[in-house]
Motif scaffolding. Structure first.
Motif, mmCIF file in Angstrom:
data_model
loop_
_atom_site.group_PDB
_atom_site.id
_atom_site.type_symbol
_atom_site.label_atom_id
_atom_site.label_comp_id
_atom_site.label_asym_id
_atom_site.label_seq_id
_atom_site.Cartn_x
_atom_site.Cartn_y
_atom_site.Cartn_z
ATOM 1 N N THR A 189 0.765 -1.208 0.084
ATOM 2 C CA THR A 189 0.204 0.068 -0.100
ATOM 3 C C THR A 189 0.992 1.338 0.000
ATOM 4 N N LEU A 190 1.899 1.360 0.821
ATOM 5 C CA LEU A 190 2.737 2.289 0.934
ATOM 6 C C LEU A 190 3.681 2.624 -0.288
ATOM 7 N N LEU A 191 3.934 1.762 -0.952
ATOM 8 C CA LEU A 191 4.730 1.884 -2.377
ATOM 9 C C LEU A 191 3.538 2.228 -3.242
ATOM 10 N N ASN A 192 2.568 2.005 -3.307
ATOM 11 C CA ASN A 192 1.327 2.453 -4.144
ATOM 12 C C ASN A 192 1.218 3.699 -3.876
ATOM 13 N N VAL A 193 1.251 4.145 -2.670
ATOM 14 C CA VAL A 193 1.091 5.739 -2.605
ATOM 15 C C VAL A 193 2.242 6.404 -2.914
ATOM 16 N N LEU A 194 3.487 6.145 -2.845
ATOM 17 C CA LEU A 194 4.764 6.631 -3.521
ATOM 18 C C LEU A 194 4.232 6.839 -4.860
ATOM 19 N N LEU A 231 13.397 -2.812 -12.914
ATOM 20 C CA LEU A 231 12.941 -2.525 -11.888
ATOM 21 C C LEU A 231 13.741 -2.970 -10.410
ATOM 22 N N LYS A 232 13.516 -4.367 -10.674
ATOM 23 C CA LYS A 232 14.144 -5.324 -9.900
ATOM 24 C C LYS A 232 15.867 -5.302 -9.770
ATOM 25 N N SER A 233 16.293 -5.048 -10.707
ATOM 26 C CA SER A 233 17.851 -5.061 -10.847
ATOM 27 C C SER A 233 18.356 -3.612 -10.299
ATOM 28 N N ALA A 234 17.693 -2.569 -10.627
ATOM 29 C CA ALA A 234 18.044 -1.225 -10.177
ATOM 30 C C ALA A 234 17.846 -1.062 -8.553
ATOM 31 N N PHE A 235 17.233 -2.069 -7.888
ATOM 32 C CA PHE A 235 16.897 -1.914 -6.520
ATOM 33 C C PHE A 235 17.918 -2.939 -5.975
ATOM 34 N N THR A 236 19.080 -2.115 -5.408
ATOM 35 C CA THR A 236 20.125 -3.057 -4.961
ATOM 36 C C THR A 236 19.601 -3.426 -3.432
ATOM 37 N N ASN A 237 20.670 -4.408 -2.838
ATOM 38 C CA ASN A 237 20.363 -5.113 -1.611
ATOM 39 C C ASN A 237 20.947 -4.398 -0.402
ATOM 40 N N ASP A 238 21.021 -2.959 -0.776
ATOM 41 C CA ASP A 238 21.424 -2.219 0.334
ATOM 42 C C ASP A 238 20.580 -2.152 1.515
ATOM 43 N N THR A 239 21.185 -2.090 2.602
ATOM 44 C CA THR A 239 20.297 -2.429 3.909
ATOM 45 C C THR A 239 20.438 -1.096 5.023
ATOM 46 N N ASP A 240 21.202 -0.291 4.709
ATOM 47 C CA ASP A 240 21.343 0.771 5.394
ATOM 48 C C ASP A 240 20.311 1.993 5.164
ATOM 49 N N LEU A 241 19.925 2.672 5.880
ATOM 50 C CA LEU A 241 18.762 3.414 5.657
ATOM 51 C C LEU A 241 18.810 4.653 4.610
ATOM 52 N N ASN A 257 16.621 3.981 -2.845
ATOM 53 C CA ASN A 257 16.243 2.825 -3.780
ATOM 54 C C ASN A 257 14.861 2.912 -4.065
ATOM 55 N N VAL A 258 14.008 3.062 -2.719
ATOM 56 C CA VAL A 258 12.592 3.197 -2.640
ATOM 57 C C VAL A 258 11.994 4.064 -3.656
ATOM 58 N N HIS A 259 12.482 5.465 -3.325
ATOM 59 C CA HIS A 259 12.163 6.523 -4.226
ATOM 60 C C HIS A 259 12.444 6.498 -5.616
ATOM 61 N N ILE A 292 8.380 2.290 5.298
ATOM 62 C CA ILE A 292 8.618 1.064 4.541
ATOM 63 C C ILE A 292 10.088 0.356 5.070
ATOM 64 N N TYR A 293 11.120 1.039 5.131
ATOM 65 C CA TYR A 293 12.378 0.686 5.733
ATOM 66 C C TYR A 293 12.164 -0.007 7.173
ATOM 67 N N ALA A 294 11.375 0.661 8.030
ATOM 68 C CA ALA A 294 11.285 0.089 9.099
ATOM 69 C C ALA A 294 10.586 -1.363 9.182
ATOM 70 N N MET A 295 9.632 -1.525 8.535
ATOM 71 C CA MET A 295 8.702 -2.567 8.164
ATOM 72 C C MET A 295 9.594 -3.677 7.476
ATOM 73 N N ALA A 296 10.482 -3.277 6.705
ATOM 74 C CA ALA A 296 11.450 -4.366 5.922
ATOM 75 C C ALA A 296 12.713 -4.818 6.792
ATOM 76 N N SER A 297 12.920 -3.976 7.699
ATOM 77 C CA SER A 297 14.318 -4.140 8.440
ATOM 78 C C SER A 297 14.344 -5.271 9.421
ATOM 79 N N PRO A 298 13.198 -5.874 9.922
ATOM 80 C CA PRO A 298 13.333 -7.074 10.597
ATOM 81 C C PRO A 298 13.933 -8.245 9.754
ATOM 82 N N ASP A 299 13.592 -8.216 8.742
ATOM 83 C CA ASP A 299 13.900 -9.516 7.683
ATOM 84 C C ASP A 299 14.154 -8.952 6.243
#
Length: 773
Positions: free
Chosen positions: A678-683, A733-743, A749-751, A699-706
């Motif tokens: 839902t939040l990605l759709n909003v953005l 789109l998937k390739s451009a979204f790198t697996n970086d986990t720092d905020l 990447n999200v934006h 989105i970062y906070a919800m993804a951060s547990p795993d």
């Protein structure tokens, strides 16, 4: 010319600090100010003059900030800018004052519109006057009241003219003959000037309550004395009748003068409070308090009302302004002065024992007067011991007065118990609303008072707990009465819950939950009126107070409360456009989770946090209700209301911060993916661009547990379900979204991801349209 004024304003705002005090051959600040001073007071256009005043206010603010300070007052030492510009500030004040006096600038002032009001409920003339008063007060603060002497001559002249009115009347019949239009015009100008000067004196009161209180005590005492004399005189002027020429405008102006006198005295109440509760003899200040009370109470006498009826419409003649000023003065006497001497004033005792008989005032004014007068019985007096508070006496007087005020409603309750006739319900509705509104007002007054004060009030309000529940059962389908009753309970629970006690509070809450089944809520809300919406909103506010109470007393109501909210109220309010009730509803859900987390999760955060095995093994109660709450939150993110969106986003963040919501297995196993989608759709849709950064952080906070689940499962699934893009675009789109986990990298990447997704969709739509052509 307007561009020049704007340029000077920008220069003052942005560059004065760099230029002032420097000996620049190309630019002299004093010379520049002198030229701008001349320019200001040669303006014939009031709009440009107002813009010039704004610029002068910027200059005064700069001087105030730059001067050495002592407390809140500028210090007049040799290094102070206030000293350097002292003469200039006095001259500025003098010219500003002349500009708004009819005696010196009447021709120009008559050009100002004094009838049409703007969004701030001010006329064009009032706006100029207020700007000028602020300039005068700020300058007076900088030069330590040296501008006060500028008021002596015009104030004395206008006061003398005002006092001469009674001498013009024919002996014995209070008739004043207006001989000519010139005489009437002169009187109107003098009285208008007097009203403005009195307003200015009231505004100057704050300059006498700071560190210079002792220094300027005699000056303040003299000003208050003059205002009290004018208030007393204003009560005699009301008896005058004007003949010869139409006197309606003159009567209206006289009412304005008296209203300004009372408002000015109200502004001085803080200064009077310092005097009343300071060291020294109290005879003078006690006499002053008695005079204040007499002046304010006199406004509500039958004499004033009868004169208002004789003169015509009360609002047109400024009578309503006098009533409002009198109410404000009485309220300040009660709540600011807080002196035991109030109950020794004959005027106060007279109105206290007769306030329930006053039936000639407008309902709104009568309500405020009743609230103020009866509220004086529960106000804690300053500098008094417990014995000196006389709680028993005040409690007894309050109970006696309330019994008389509420007698008609008690009779209605008794009649309804015998035979609930429809006609009686309709006839008694105004009386019931009036009574319960007064009780709610009194309960609200006690919120910040002492325990003894609350106990005294509850002794008078307590007997009304049961009758109001009875009235609710009879008026449940009347949204206006229901709203009023719930307002009463909101005030009582918020202020007097400890005095009400657990047993009576439980009974009231249980009654609410039983009465408000889904059918009743649907009926109330389907009436599509403001009272119905507010009634349910007040019910939600009551539940907010209850769920925040510590201990287990109200825990047993939690299942019924959740059922009422999620099964009955939530389906109804989704169809309503009112944002207020939605905000209240979602805030209640947040409070339930914040204060009753253990009703859902039994384990400790410290033992389960960071361990997936322990978290999944944690015992969970009321799982269905928890998921329903989360679903309600998720649905709110689909609403166009950005206020509710932000409120709930912050609510989830607070729950994560306190209880680690996003780490719970029930959230990670399904709710998190729905929220992030839902939040990605909003953005992507750009529906809430003002909250772009907040959404990215959520989105970062919800993804951060795993993060592994986010990158390997959620993101591919989300792209697979995306409509309007091609497979090669999904891969890009998937390739451009790198697996970086720092905020920072993750949110970037999200934006970028949502921007690219929006771009792909837009391109595909354009291409499809082109092929169709």
């Amino acid at each position: 010319m307007e561009k020049l004024v704007e340029l000077v304003h920008l220069l003052m705002s942005n560059h004065l600090r760099r230029l002032e005090g420097r000996l620049l051959p190309q630019f002299s600040v004093p010379q520049f100010l002198s030229l701008f001073f001349t320019f200001t007071f040669k303006q014939a256009d009031w709009g440009r003059y107002a813009s010039c005043l704004d610029t002068w206010q910027v200059f005064l603010s700069y001087v105030k900030q730059s001067s050495n300070t002592s407390g809140s007052q500028p210090s007049l030492n040799g290094d102070s800018l206030a000293v350097r510009y002292q003469d200039s500030l006095v001259t500025l004040s003098e010219h500003v004052l002349r500009k708004i006096l009819f005696s010196s600038n009447g021709t120009q002032l008559e050009e100002l519109d004094d009838e049409a009001i703007d969004g701030n409920m001010e006329t064009e003339r009032q706006k100029i006057q207020l700007q000028s008063i602020e300039i005068f007060v700020t300058a007076g603060e900088l030069v330590r009241n040296q501008t006060l002497s500028l008021l002596n001559e015009p104030f004395q002249r206008c006061t003398s003219a005002y006092r001469s009115l009674t001498s013009l009347s024919t002996a014995g019949n209070n008739v004043v003959r207006l001989e000519s239009k010139d005489q009437l015009k002169e009187m109107l100008m003098l009285l208008s000037d007097l009203a403005m000067l009195i307003q200015l004196i009231g505004r100057l009161s704050e300059l006498h309550t700071g560190p210079d209180y002792c220094t300027h005590f005699e000056m303040g005492k003299a000003l208050v004395g003059k205002l009290v004399d004018l208030a007393s005189y204003g009560s005699s002027v009301i008896h005058l009748n004007f003949v010869g020429l139409p006197g309606d405008e003159l009567k209206s102006t006289l009412s304005l003068v008296h209203a300004q006198v009372l408002s000015s005295l109200q502004a001085w109440c803080h200064w009077i409070s310092i005097w009343a509760h300071g060291d020294g003899p109290k005879e003078s200040v006690n006499s002053l308090v008695a005079a204040l009370v007499a002046s304010a109470v006199d406004v509500f006498s039958p004499t004033w009302f009868s004169r208002g009826v004789t003169a015509g419409n009360s609002k047109e003649n400024g009578r309503e302004k006098v009533y409002q000023a009198g109410l404000q003065l009485l309220s300040s006497i009660v709540s600011v002065l807080r002196t035991s001497n109030l109950w020794n004033c004959p005027s106060w005792n007279e109105i206290y024992h007769s306030v329930y008989d006053i039936d000639y005032l407008q309902p709104a004014i009568n309500r405020e007067l009743m609230r103020c007068v009866l509220g004086s019985a529960i106000v804690t007096w300053r500098n008094c011991t417990v014995e000196e508070q006389h709680w028993e006496e005040r409690q007894s007087r309050l109970q006696l007065t309330l019994e008389r005020v509420t007698q008609a409603t008690r009779i209605i309750v008794q009649e309804l118990r015998r035979e609930p006739l429809t006609a009686l319900l309709a006839q008694g509705k105004p009386i019931v609303i009036s009574t319960i509104t007064l009780l709610a007002d009194l309960a609200g007054l006690a919120r910040d008072e002492t325990t003894a004060s609350k106990a005294a009030l509850y002794s008078a309000l307590g007997p009304w707990i049961e009758p109001t529940l009875i009235l609710l059962s009879y008026y449940i389908h009347d949204a206006e009465v229901t709203e009023t009753i719930f307002q009463f309970y909101v005030a009582v629970f918020d202020s007097l819950l400890s005095q009400v006690g657990i047993a009576r509070a439980e009974k009231a809450v249980q009654t609410f939950l039983e009465i408000f089944q889904q059918q009743n809520i649907q009926v109330i809300l389907q009436q599509d009126n403001l009272h119905g919406i507010r009634a349910v909103e007040q019910l939600l506010r009551i539940l907010q107070v209850v769920v925040q109470e510590p201990g287990n007393a109200f825990k047993r109501f939690l299942p019924n409360t959740l059922s009422l909210c999620l099964d009955h109220i939530h389906p109804c309010i989704t169809q309503i456009n009112s944002s207020e009730i939605k905000e209240t509803f979602y805030h209640l859900l947040t409070l339930i989770l914040r204060h009753h987390w253990r009703s859902f999760f039994k384990g400790s955060v410290l033992t389960t946090y960071g361990s997936r095995e322990l978290d999944r093994a944690e015992q969970m109660d009321n799982r269905a209700q928890f998921i329903a709450i989360m679903t309600a939150y998720g649905q709110s993110f689909l609403l166009p209301d950005i206020t509710i969106f932000k409120q709930n986003l912050e609510a989830l963040e607070s729950l994560q911060s306190k209880w680690k919501l996003y780490h719970k297995a029930v959230f990670r196993d399904g709710i998190a993916s729905q929220f992030m989608s839902t939040l990605l759709n909003v953005l992507t849709n750009g529906s809430h661009e003002l909250l772009r950064e907040e959404v990215g952080l959520a989105i970062y906070a919800m993804a951060s547990p795993d993060f592994e689940v986010f990158f390997q499962q959620f993101l591919p699934t989300y792209l697979l379900n995306c409509q309007g893009i091609e497979d090669y675009q999904r891969i890009a789109l998937k390739s451009a979204f790198t697996n970086d986990t720092d905020l920072p990298s993750f949110t970037q990447n999200v934006h970028r991801f949502t921007n690219d997704l929006r771009c792909f969709r837009s391109t595909n739509i354009s291409s499809a349209s082109l092929y169709q052509c």
